[in-house]
Design an enzyme around this catalytic site. Structure first.
Site, short mmCIF file in Angstrom:
data_model
loop_
_atom_site.label_atom_id
_atom_site.label_comp_id
_atom_site.label_asym_id
_atom_site.label_seq_id
_atom_site.Cartn_x
_atom_site.Cartn_y
_atom_site.Cartn_z
CG ASN A 5 -1.87 1.10 1.32
OD1 ASN A 5 -1.82 2.02 0.50
ND2 ASN A 5 -2.75 1.05 2.30
CG PHE A 6 2.49 2.81 -3.58
CD1 PHE A 6 2.79 1.49 -3.28
CD2 PHE A 6 2.88 3.28 -4.83
CE1 PHE A 6 3.46 0.66 -4.19
CE2 PHE A 6 3.54 2.47 -5.74
CZ PHE A 6 3.83 1.16 -5.42
CG HIS A 88 -6.64 1.00 4.93
ND1 HIS A 88 -6.16 1.80 5.95
CD2 HIS A 88 -5.65 0.12 4.67
CE1 HIS A 88 -4.94 1.43 6.26
NE2 HIS A 88 -4.60 0.40 5.50
CD GLU A 136 -3.96 -3.22 7.16
OE1 GLU A 136 -2.88 -3.44 6.60
OE2 GLU A 136 -4.52 -2.13 7.15
CB ILE A 141 -1.42 0.82 11.03
CG1 ILE A 141 -2.40 -0.30 10.67
CG2 ILE A 141 -1.04 1.63 9.79
CD1 ILE A 141 -3.68 0.17 9.99
N GLY A 172 2.29 -3.18 10.83
CA GLY A 172 3.62 -3.32 11.42
C GLY A 172 4.48 -4.45 10.86
CB ALA A 193 2.11 0.90 4.18
O1 G3P Z 1 -2.56 -1.32 4.28
C1 G3P Z 1 -1.40 -1.68 4.93
C2 G3P Z 1 -1.09 -0.82 6.07
O2 G3P Z 1 -2.17 -0.26 6.76
C3 G3P Z 1 -0.07 -1.36 6.99
O3 G3P Z 1 0.76 -0.29 7.24
O4 G3P Z 1 2.87 0.79 7.71
O5 G3P Z 1 1.95 -0.90 9.28
O6 G3P Z 1 2.84 -1.65 7.09
P1 G3P Z 1 2.19 -0.54 7.88
#
Ligand code: G3P
Length: 214
Positions: A5-6, A88, A136, A141, A172, A193
């Site tokens: 996810n960018f 999301h 998630e 996150i 994470g 991300a």
């Molecule tokens: O959509 C993926 C995202 O919400 C996870 O973010 O930065 O914890 O990998 P991150």
């Protein structure tokens, strides 16, 4: 399967988004692990041109016609998107909106990954018949030391057992170990991300995560 996810990170916007999509394609070809790039809509067409599989971060339940300022599935599909993330935790949708959006998508060759913040929400999303349900926990996150895999393994297991759709997990994720744990517990793949978007060398981090599937 790894969904990158960018978000709206500056480090994954414009020409940097295109570079990241190239990285996704290269790592997928080298490792055989399916990797999906999820840029912002403005970067979609350029990212698609790299040959990477691309999704978008959101679509609206609006069909083509007299509407202004919405993202239609038809438009992003025409631009090459093969799917979308919906609901999301950073773009929560009202249930009615989510239902309408899924109704627009149903019958199209367009994949929907519906996100859930909790096991209860994951179960409550199953009737929408998405291609993927992504669990998630929002509190992890963006974390660099705690992940869904290290902190919520029992929930991953529970979601996988209760939901009859392929489950992705995210929040994470930053190591092959995180990926291995998720896969061992039955997840089909991960969403990630910051570990990739904000990395000094995104390609090396993505290769490390891909190792978790090999
Ligand atoms: O959509 C993926 C995202 O919400 C996870 O973010 O930065 O914890 O990998 P991150």
């Amino acid at each position: 399967m790894i969904v990158v996810n960018f978000k709206t990170y500056r480090e994954a916007t414009g020409y940097k988004a295109v570079n990241l999509a190239r990285v996704c394609k290269r790592v997928m070809e080298d490792t055989g692990v399916r990797i999906v790039a999820v840029p912002q809509v403005a970067d979609l067409r350029d990212c698609v041109e790299t040959g990477a599989e691309c999704w978008v971060q959101h679509v609206d339940p609006v069909v083509q016609g007299k509407n202004t300022g919405w993202i239609t599935v038809e438009d992003v599909e025409e631009a090459g998107a093969m799917g979308a993330i919906l609901n999301h935790s950073e773009h929560k949708l009202d249930r009615k909106i989510l239902e309408k959006t899924m109704a627009v998508i149903s019958g199209m060759a367009f994949q929907a990954c519906v996100c859930a913040d909790s096991p209860e929400e994951a179960v409550n999303c199953a009737y929408l018949k998405p291609n993927y349900i992504a669990y998630e926990p929002p509190e992890f996150i963006g974390s660099t030391d705690k992940s869904v895999s290290s902190e919520r393994p029992e929930v991953i297991e529970k979601v996988v057992k209760t939901v009859s759709y392929p489950v992705l997990v995210g929040a994470g994720v930053h190591s092959a170990e995180d990926v291995k744990t998720a896969v061992r517990l039955g997840a089909k793949g991960i969403l990630v991300a910051s570990d990739i978007d904000l990395a000094d060398v995104p390609e090396s981090n993505l290769r490390k995560l891909a190792e978790g599937f090999i």
